[in-house]
Design an enzyme around this catalytic site. Structure first.
Site, PDB file in Angstrom:
ATOM      1  N   HIS A 219      -8.613   5.889  -2.826  1.00 51.24           N
ATOM      2  CA  HIS A 219      -7.623   5.635  -1.774  1.00 51.24           C
ATOM      3  C   HIS A 219      -6.552   4.628  -2.183  1.00 51.24           C
ATOM      4  CE1 HIS A 219     -10.060   2.071  -1.220  1.00 51.24           C
ATOM      5  NE2 HIS A 219      -9.086   1.553  -0.506  1.00 51.24           N
TER       6      HIS A 219
HETATM    7  C1  UD1 Z   1      -6.729  -0.871   3.710  1.00 54.79           C
HETATM    8  C2  UD1 Z   1      -6.760  -2.141   2.868  1.00 54.79           C
HETATM    9  C3  UD1 Z   1      -7.550  -1.880   1.595  1.00 54.79           C
HETATM   10  C4  UD1 Z   1      -8.904  -1.284   1.884  1.00 54.79           C
HETATM   11  C5  UD1 Z   1      -8.701  -0.030   2.720  1.00 54.79           C
HETATM   12  C6  UD1 Z   1      -9.977   0.667   3.079  1.00 54.79           C
HETATM   13  C7  UD1 Z   1      -4.749  -3.560   2.991  1.00 54.79           C
HETATM   14  C8  UD1 Z   1      -3.599  -4.036   2.217  1.00 54.79           C
HETATM   15  N1  UD1 Z   1      -5.440  -2.544   2.449  1.00 54.79           N
HETATM   16  O1  UD1 Z   1      -6.006   0.106   2.978  1.00 54.79           O
HETATM   17  O2  UD1 Z   1      -7.731  -3.119   0.916  1.00 54.79           O
HETATM   18  O3  UD1 Z   1      -9.540  -0.981   0.677  1.00 54.79           O
HETATM   19  O4  UD1 Z   1      -8.043  -0.429   3.923  1.00 54.79           O
HETATM   20  O5  UD1 Z   1      -9.691   1.838   3.772  1.00 54.79           O
HETATM   21  O6  UD1 Z   1      -5.049  -4.105   4.017  1.00 54.79           O
HETATM   22  N2  UD1 Z   1      -4.854   5.611   8.449  1.00 54.79           N
HETATM   23  C9  UD1 Z   1      -5.378   6.508   9.334  1.00 54.79           C
HETATM   24  N3  UD1 Z   1      -6.322   6.048  10.215  1.00 54.79           N
HETATM   25  C10 UD1 Z   1      -6.737   4.764  10.248  1.00 54.79           C
HETATM   26  C11 UD1 Z   1      -6.173   3.849   9.357  1.00 54.79           C
HETATM   27  C12 UD1 Z   1      -5.237   4.288   8.450  1.00 54.79           C
HETATM   28  O7  UD1 Z   1      -5.039   7.667   9.343  1.00 54.79           O
HETATM   29  O8  UD1 Z   1      -7.599   4.424  11.068  1.00 54.79           O
HETATM   30  C13 UD1 Z   1      -3.856   6.106   7.462  1.00 54.79           C
HETATM   31  C14 UD1 Z   1      -2.436   5.901   7.911  1.00 54.79           C
HETATM   32  O9  UD1 Z   1      -1.683   6.970   7.453  1.00 54.79           O
HETATM   33  C15 UD1 Z   1      -2.012   4.649   7.183  1.00 54.79           C
HETATM   34  C16 UD1 Z   1      -2.796   4.764   5.883  1.00 54.79           C
HETATM   35  O10 UD1 Z   1      -4.032   5.392   6.249  1.00 54.79           O
HETATM   36  O11 UD1 Z   1      -0.643   4.559   7.012  1.00 54.79           O
HETATM   37  C17 UD1 Z   1      -3.085   3.449   5.226  1.00 54.79           C
HETATM   38  O12 UD1 Z   1      -3.718   2.541   6.129  1.00 54.79           O
HETATM   39  P1  UD1 Z   1      -3.588   0.968   5.904  1.00 54.79           P
HETATM   40  O13 UD1 Z   1      -4.362   0.231   6.915  1.00 54.79           O
HETATM   41  O14 UD1 Z   1      -2.141   0.599   5.754  1.00 54.79           O
HETATM   42  O15 UD1 Z   1      -4.209   0.728   4.467  1.00 54.79           O
HETATM   43  P2  UD1 Z   1      -5.435   1.394   3.688  1.00 54.79           P
HETATM   44  O16 UD1 Z   1      -4.876   2.262   2.609  1.00 54.79           O
HETATM   45  O17 UD1 Z   1      -6.443   1.994   4.613  1.00 54.79           O
END
Ligand code: UD1
Length: 381
Positions: A219
């Site tokens: 991811h």
């Molecule tokens: C975040 C953490 C990362 C961790 C990861 C575990 C930061 C900088 N990164 O990254 O360290 O390893 O979580 O998952 O804080 N999304 C959904 N549903 C959700 C949450 C996210 O669909 O419940 C999708 C959205 O499109 C979003 C993308 O995932 O834009 C990324 O989510 P985000 O919270 O920005 O970061 P992660 O990549 O999940």
């Protein structure tokens, strides 16, 4: 030990994203079990909000409903961090905690830390001092900045304490307590979900895994946001899958990018079984029985070390060096040949066996609660 009550307000425990939940669950239990109990409040920033990324893990880990949910959701790093900060400030004003306890390295960790320190609320950071020395990783920035301003820092391995001291943080602020994520793993291991059930729920035939399986999670933006890189990784995973079926638990970001880049054809559905983000107990079952795990996650590197399962980390660096030095982890980067060769070694029965690191013993949260009580009683910083 004395049982004098604390005069300070509650410990405000902050979670935001999936990897925070398994760290906080044992801490909340240890604060409640301490004598006298340390009153706590649970605040969820809402950085992760999908049922699969959040609610399911709360249920699996027996986390209580958050007392406060800031419901920030997804956005760019700047907007997400700023939103958490904006919404966290009034929560601090209202609940007047004795300290704010943050875990790990996600955007919510840093955002809440910044707000609290500027309001003179002591900050406690669990899983402090880990460094990849790769400033392109957003988590590295979150870790460095959180640690600089936190008042009490708990580390999971001795090298993390050394990193903090090198950055000018007084050793008296640091306590080597062990690994709370492994507390969760050990206390839930017996409840791990059978793999056959997990596969059936995902619409797959469990018979496909009769000869064993590997587990994949990817991811990190550096692995999944670029079409070429993701394509190359899926290609080599496909090669491994021809010898060992792989179960691939897809982060929403990764699923979206496979579709966006049109890479679905690289996935042979008989050999690479796609699943949505998994619950904690499902992941535990999948990992514990696996021949190998291929991942770019921080947490899985530690969990596989605790389980004694060989892990190939598809990154150039790790902030958790003990998993390589003592555990079952091997860094293979994104080099296709390195991944191919390391997987072949494991399939030939020459995977790393490793040993479980010091204080990864299921009691880290108790040590943190005991230390925190003394620290708060002494007047915190
Ligand atoms: C975040 C953490 C990362 C961790 C990861 C575990 C930061 C900088 N990164 O990254 O360290 O390893 O979580 O998952 O804080 N999304 C959904 N549903 C959700 C949450 C996210 O669909 O419940 C999708 C959205 O499109 C979003 C993308 O995932 O834009 C990324 O989510 P985000 O919270 O920005 O970061 P992660 O990549 O999940």
């Amino acid at each position: 030990m004395t049982t004098r009550e604390l005069s300070a307000g509650p410990v405000m425990c902050v979670v935001g994203a999936r990897p925070n939940f398994m760290k906080m669950a044992p801490i909340l239990r240890a604060l409640a079990a301490h004598r006298p109990p340390l009153p706590a409040l649970l605040l969820h920033t809402g950085q992760h909000y999908d049922a699969a990324m959040s609610d399911q893990l709360f249920a699996d880990l027996r986390l209580p409903r958050p007392d406060i949910n800031l419901e920030v959701g997804s956005a760019s790093h700047a907007v997400q961090t700023a939103e958490v900060m904006k919404r966290f400030e009034p929560a601090l004003d209202e609940h007047k905690p004795g300290c704010v306890l943050v875990v790990g390295d996600v955007n919510s960790t840093l955002a809440c830390t910044l707000v609290a320190v500027k309001k003179n609320v002591p900050v406690v950071h669990v899983e402090a001092g880990l460094r990849s020395y790769d400033r392109k990783m957003p988590e590295e920035i979150n870790r460095v900045l959180t640690d600089q301003v936190a008042d009490r820092l708990y580390t999971t391995e001795r090298s993390a304490t050394d990193n903090l001291v090198r950055e000018g943080i007084a050793e008296s602020r640091v306590c080597f307590a062990g690994n709370v994520m492994i507390d969760s793993l050990l206390s839930n291991r017996a409840q791990a979900r059978p793999v056959a059930d997990t596969l059936r729920d995902g619409g797959h035939d469990p018979a496909l895994l009769q000869q064993g399986w590997g587990v994949v999670t990817l991811h990190r933006p550096s692995n999944v946001d670029d079409a070429q890189t993701l394509g190359r990784l899926l290609g080599v995973l496909g090669e491994v899958a021809r010898r060992l079926p792989l179960v691939f638990a897809l982060h929403p970001r990764t699923r979206a990018n496979i579709e966006r880049f049109g890479l679905g054809a690289l996935i042979d559905p008989q050999r690479m079984l796609l699943l949505p983000p998994q619950g904690y107990l499902e992941m535990l079952g999948l990992m514990a029985g696996a021949t190998m795990v291929l991942t770019d996650s921080g947490g899985l590197q530690e969990e596989t070390t605790a389980l004694g399962v060989p892990c190939l980390t598809l990154r150039d660096n790790t902030e958790r060096p003990i998993t390589v030095e003592q555990g079952t982890n091997t860094m293979v980067g994104r080099d296709v040949q390195a991944i191919r060769e390391a997987a072949a070694e494991i399939l030939a029965g020459r995977g790393k066996r490793g040993r479980v690191p010091e204080l990864w013993d299921g009691h880290a949260a108790e040590r943190i609660a005991a230390d925190l009580y003394q620290w708060l009683r002494a007047g915190a910083p």
